[in-house]
Write an enzyme that holds these catalytic residues in place. Structure first.
Site, PDB file in Angstrom:
ATOM      1  N   ASN A  39      -8.056  58.354 -58.270  1.00  0.00           N
ATOM      2  CA  ASN A  39      -6.724  58.799 -57.846  1.00  0.00           C
ATOM      3  C   ASN A  39      -5.725  58.822 -59.011  1.00  0.00           C
ATOM      4  O   ASN A  39      -5.495  57.791 -59.657  1.00  0.00           O
ATOM      5  CB  ASN A  39      -6.224  57.846 -56.745  1.00  0.00           C
ATOM      6  N   HIS A 124      -5.019  51.659 -40.332  1.00  0.00           N
ATOM      7  CA  HIS A 124      -3.690  51.276 -40.814  1.00  0.00           C
ATOM      8  C   HIS A 124      -2.643  51.479 -39.724  1.00  0.00           C
ATOM      9  O   HIS A 124      -2.606  52.543 -39.099  1.00  0.00           O
ATOM     10  CB  HIS A 124      -3.279  52.161 -41.990  1.00  0.00           C
ATOM     11  N   ARG A 149      -4.601  46.940 -39.853  1.00  0.00           N
ATOM     12  CA  ARG A 149      -3.796  46.479 -40.983  1.00  0.00           C
ATOM     13  C   ARG A 149      -2.333  46.790 -40.699  1.00  0.00           C
ATOM     14  O   ARG A 149      -2.014  47.926 -40.331  1.00  0.00           O
ATOM     15  CB  ARG A 149      -4.255  47.204 -42.253  1.00  0.00           C
ATOM     16  N   TYR A 161       5.122  49.557 -50.204  1.00  0.00           N
ATOM     17  CA  TYR A 161       3.723  49.970 -50.129  1.00  0.00           C
ATOM     18  C   TYR A 161       3.241  50.046 -48.665  1.00  0.00           C
ATOM     19  O   TYR A 161       3.523  49.156 -47.872  1.00  0.00           O
ATOM     20  CB  TYR A 161       2.808  49.005 -50.904  1.00  0.00           C
ATOM     21  N   ASP A 211      -2.076  43.943 -46.447  1.00  0.00           N
ATOM     22  CA  ASP A 211      -2.312  44.234 -47.860  1.00  0.00           C
ATOM     23  C   ASP A 211      -1.057  43.870 -48.665  1.00  0.00           C
ATOM     24  O   ASP A 211      -0.017  44.510 -48.516  1.00  0.00           O
ATOM     25  CB  ASP A 211      -2.632  45.730 -48.024  1.00  0.00           C
ATOM     26  N   HIS A 213      -0.996  44.029 -51.883  1.00  0.00           N
ATOM     27  CA  HIS A 213      -1.049  45.063 -52.923  1.00  0.00           C
ATOM     28  C   HIS A 213      -0.541  44.567 -54.280  1.00  0.00           C
ATOM     29  O   HIS A 213       0.312  45.192 -54.912  1.00  0.00           O
ATOM     30  CB  HIS A 213      -0.308  46.334 -52.478  1.00  0.00           C
ATOM     31  N   GLU A 237      -4.894  40.841 -48.474  1.00  0.00           N
ATOM     32  CA  GLU A 237      -5.579  41.654 -49.479  1.00  0.00           C
ATOM     33  C   GLU A 237      -4.799  41.636 -50.793  1.00  0.00           C
ATOM     34  O   GLU A 237      -3.568  41.710 -50.778  1.00  0.00           O
ATOM     35  CB  GLU A 237      -5.671  43.069 -48.922  1.00  0.00           C
ATOM     36  N   GLU A 263     -10.580  46.337 -54.760  1.00  0.00           N
ATOM     37  CA  GLU A 263     -10.540  47.800 -54.677  1.00  0.00           C
ATOM     38  C   GLU A 263     -10.327  48.465 -56.037  1.00  0.00           C
ATOM     39  O   GLU A 263     -10.723  49.599 -56.237  1.00  0.00           O
ATOM     40  CB  GLU A 263      -9.485  48.270 -53.670  1.00  0.00           C
ATOM     41  N   ARG A 284     -13.992  43.922 -52.111  1.00  0.00           N
ATOM     42  CA  ARG A 284     -13.587  45.269 -51.679  1.00  0.00           C
ATOM     43  C   ARG A 284     -14.008  46.377 -52.650  1.00  0.00           C
ATOM     44  O   ARG A 284     -13.493  47.489 -52.597  1.00  0.00           O
ATOM     45  CB  ARG A 284     -12.066  45.299 -51.484  1.00  0.00           C
ATOM     46  N   HIS A 313     -13.029  49.137 -49.769  1.00  0.00           N
ATOM     47  CA  HIS A 313     -11.888  50.042 -49.793  1.00  0.00           C
ATOM     48  C   HIS A 313     -12.304  51.371 -49.170  1.00  0.00           C
ATOM     49  O   HIS A 313     -13.403  51.852 -49.423  1.00  0.00           O
ATOM     50  CB  HIS A 313     -11.509  50.238 -51.267  1.00  0.00           C
ATOM     51  N   ASP A 317      -8.143  58.504 -50.658  1.00  0.00           N
ATOM     52  CA  ASP A 317      -8.533  59.043 -51.965  1.00  0.00           C
ATOM     53  C   ASP A 317     -10.011  58.813 -52.264  1.00  0.00           C
ATOM     54  O   ASP A 317     -10.502  59.218 -53.320  1.00  0.00           O
ATOM     55  CB  ASP A 317      -7.647  58.478 -53.087  1.00  0.00           C
ATOM     56  N   GLU A 340     -12.747  49.643 -44.501  1.00  0.00           N
ATOM     57  CA  GLU A 340     -11.460  50.319 -44.300  1.00  0.00           C
ATOM     58  C   GLU A 340     -11.702  51.763 -43.850  1.00  0.00           C
ATOM     59  O   GLU A 340     -12.578  52.451 -44.364  1.00  0.00           O
ATOM     60  CB  GLU A 340     -10.651  50.305 -45.604  1.00  0.00           C
ATOM     61  N   TRP A 403       2.332  47.817 -58.984  1.00  0.00           N
ATOM     62  CA  TRP A 403       2.525  48.621 -57.762  1.00  0.00           C
ATOM     63  C   TRP A 403       1.522  48.228 -56.686  1.00  0.00           C
ATOM     64  O   TRP A 403       0.403  47.968 -56.927  1.00  0.00           O
ATOM     65  CB  TRP A 403       2.376  50.122 -58.055  1.00  0.00           C
TER      66      TRP A 403
HETATM   67  O1  EZ4 Z   1      -3.383  51.842 -53.034  1.00  0.00           O
HETATM   68  O2  EZ4 Z   1      -6.213  53.932 -52.433  1.00  0.00           O
HETATM   69  O3  EZ4 Z   1      -6.103  49.232 -49.226  1.00  0.00           O
HETATM   70  N1  EZ4 Z   1      -5.804  50.312 -49.642  1.00  0.00           N
HETATM   71  C1  EZ4 Z   1      -5.035  50.532 -50.710  1.00  0.00           C
HETATM   72  C2  EZ4 Z   1      -4.837  51.974 -51.107  1.00  0.00           C
HETATM   73  C3  EZ4 Z   1      -4.691  52.134 -52.619  1.00  0.00           C
HETATM   74  C4  EZ4 Z   1      -5.008  53.565 -53.010  1.00  0.00           C
HETATM   75  C5  EZ4 Z   1      -5.049  53.714 -54.536  1.00  0.00           C
HETATM   76  O4  EZ4 Z   1      -5.580  54.936 -54.890  1.00  0.00           O
HETATM   77  O5  EZ4 Z   1      -4.553  49.593 -51.305  1.00  0.00           O
HETATM   78  O6  EZ4 Z   1      -3.726  52.496 -50.429  1.00  0.00           O
HETATM   79 CO    CO Z   2      -5.437  47.732 -50.802  1.00  0.00          CO
END
Ligand code: EZ4
Ligand code: CO
Length: 403
Positions: A39, A124, A149, A161, A211, A213, A237, A263, A284, A313, A317, A340, A403
């Site tokens: 991605n 999600h 999630r 996020y 998540d 993130h 996560e 992931e 993951r 994961h 993407d 997921e 991020w």
């Molecule tokens: O940010 O797939 O758990 N899923 C995630 C995703 C990732 C994207 C990154 O390309 O954290 O949303």
């Molecule tokens: Co994630």
């Protein structure tokens, strides 16, 4: 005549989002597909394949999957890294697809056969506020999901996020990276309240995931995990960035909330310490980014020794080719945990015809030989590559955050 690899094509398309696919064709006319999507860095993998791997593949025996993996991994001299590993994954996955078609067997049979009837997936749910999140959780339950999630927009923090816009979540959504503000303090104050609200409204009879993130320090993550123990998360996560595997020991010391990581990681060496020190509960890593079916199986086998389960994961993407490969592997391995399942933009189904089906909170493999996915070149041609980036997070003082 021994069958050899005759052709390998790098296919790029953007049916609602970008995907890179490798298609290998043998001298017997058998084709195999491998996902090669990274991605926001798609063309780097396309070039790695086209310029550096395709010339090495031509004339080789497609049946020698393990040898090909070793040849491409050790042969690169340079170790690991997402671009290299995604390219190797694509070759590996395409060769498993070919092996299945040659044998007349679905890939899960080549991996030892069925260990379970279906693959438990999580979907999600998200919202611009707690009320909207609760509506989305209700929607997911109506669709039969048994694992959900939950993410909600932190008040005052635009672009938190994981929050859908107009019913869809697609973080790679701008032609240059969108810069989004982040406040750890605001998140830590708010997130436990909406996770509690979900349990208060819907009870405990389903799996709830969240998540983080990569947004917290180990100490913040420890505090968060401890604070939400009453919510009984299936997992939290990516609580903290994963470059330092030892950081997870601190989180572990303070909370019983299960941890899922991997992931963004690409090899068994990236998760070795996390697994062997039992610093995580779910790994993951995925087919497309961690070296294909061959290498992911190796990671999951290591994980099994330490009672760490899989939790691959599966965001949008990761193409339907990766998804099918994942579901074959999930069906076969003993230590599967959860998968997921985010879904795709509608146009994706025009390009990728997949045999994977959803029913009652589970995904199911098809019994077609190989992976059971077909690629429609004509449909793909209608969706040219469209450069998109993931966002970048900045703290309120302007400095860059994870991020
Ligand atoms: O940010 O797939 O758990 N899923 C995630 C995703 C990732 C994207 C990154 O390309 O954290 O949303
Ligand atoms: Co994630």
């Amino acid at each position: 005549m021994v069958s050899v690899i005759e052709r390998a094509e790098v296919l790029i398309t953007s049916p609602g989002r970008n995907f890179v696919t490798l298609r290998i064709t043998t001298s017997d006319g058998v084709t195999g597909l491998g996902d090669a999507t990274l991605n926001g860095r798609e063309l780097a993998v396309a070039s790695y394949l086209e310029d550096h791997l395709v010339p090495l593949l031509i004339g080789r025996d497609p049946a020698r999957i393990e040898d090909m993996w070793q040849y491409l991994y050790r042969g690169a001299y340079w170790r690991r890294g997402p671009v290299t590993m995604t390219a190797i994954s694509a070759v590996d996955t395409a060769l498993w697809d070919i092996k299945g078609k040659v044998a007349g067997l679905p890939v899960y049979q080549l991996l030892g056969g069925r260990s379970r009837e279906g693959v438990l997936v999580y979907t999600h749910a998200s919202g611009a506020d707690t009320a909207a999140l609760l509506d989305d959780v209700a929607r997911a339950q109506e669709l039969g999901y048994q694992a959900i999630r939950a993410q909600a927009a932190v008040p005052g923090i635009a672009g938190t996020y994981g929050v859908k816009k107009d019913g869809k979540y697609e973080p790679a959504n701008s032609s240059l990276p969108e810069e989004q503000p982040w406040s750890t303090e605001a998140y830590l104050r708010f997130a436990p309240t909406y996770l509690r609200a979900v349990r208060e409204r819907f009870g405990f009879d389903f799996h709830l995931l969240h998540d983080v993130h990569h947004r917290l320090t180990p100490q913040e993550a420890a505090r968060f995990g401890k604070e939400v123990e009453d919510v009984q998360l299936f997992w939290m996560e990516d609580p903290t960035p994963v470059e330092n595997q030892e950081a997870f020991r601190l989180i572990r010391r303070h909370t019983t909330t299960p941890v899922a990581v991997g992931e963004a990681l690409t090899s068994i060496w990236d998760v070795q310490h996390l697994i062997t020190e039992q610093l995580i509960d779910y790994v993951r890593t995925t087919v497309v980014h961690a070296g294909g079916i061959t290498h992911l199986r190796r990671i999951f086998d290591l994980a099994a020794l330490y009672q760490v389960r899989s939790g691959s994961h599966g965001a949008s993407d990761l193409s339907p080719v990766c998804q099918a490969a994942a579901i074959h592997l999930d069906t076969a391995i003993p230590n599967f945990g959860i998968q997921e399942h985010m879904g795709y933009p509608d146009q994706v189904a025009e390009v990728f015809r997949t045999g994977v089906t959803y029913a009652d909170g589970h995904l199911h493999v098809s019994d077609e030989p190989g992976l059971g996915v077909e690629y429609d070149d004509e449909a793909a041609a209608a969706f040219p590559y469209n450069p998109k980036y993931l966002p970048v997070a900045r703290r309120l003082d302007g400095s860059v955050h994870d991020w």
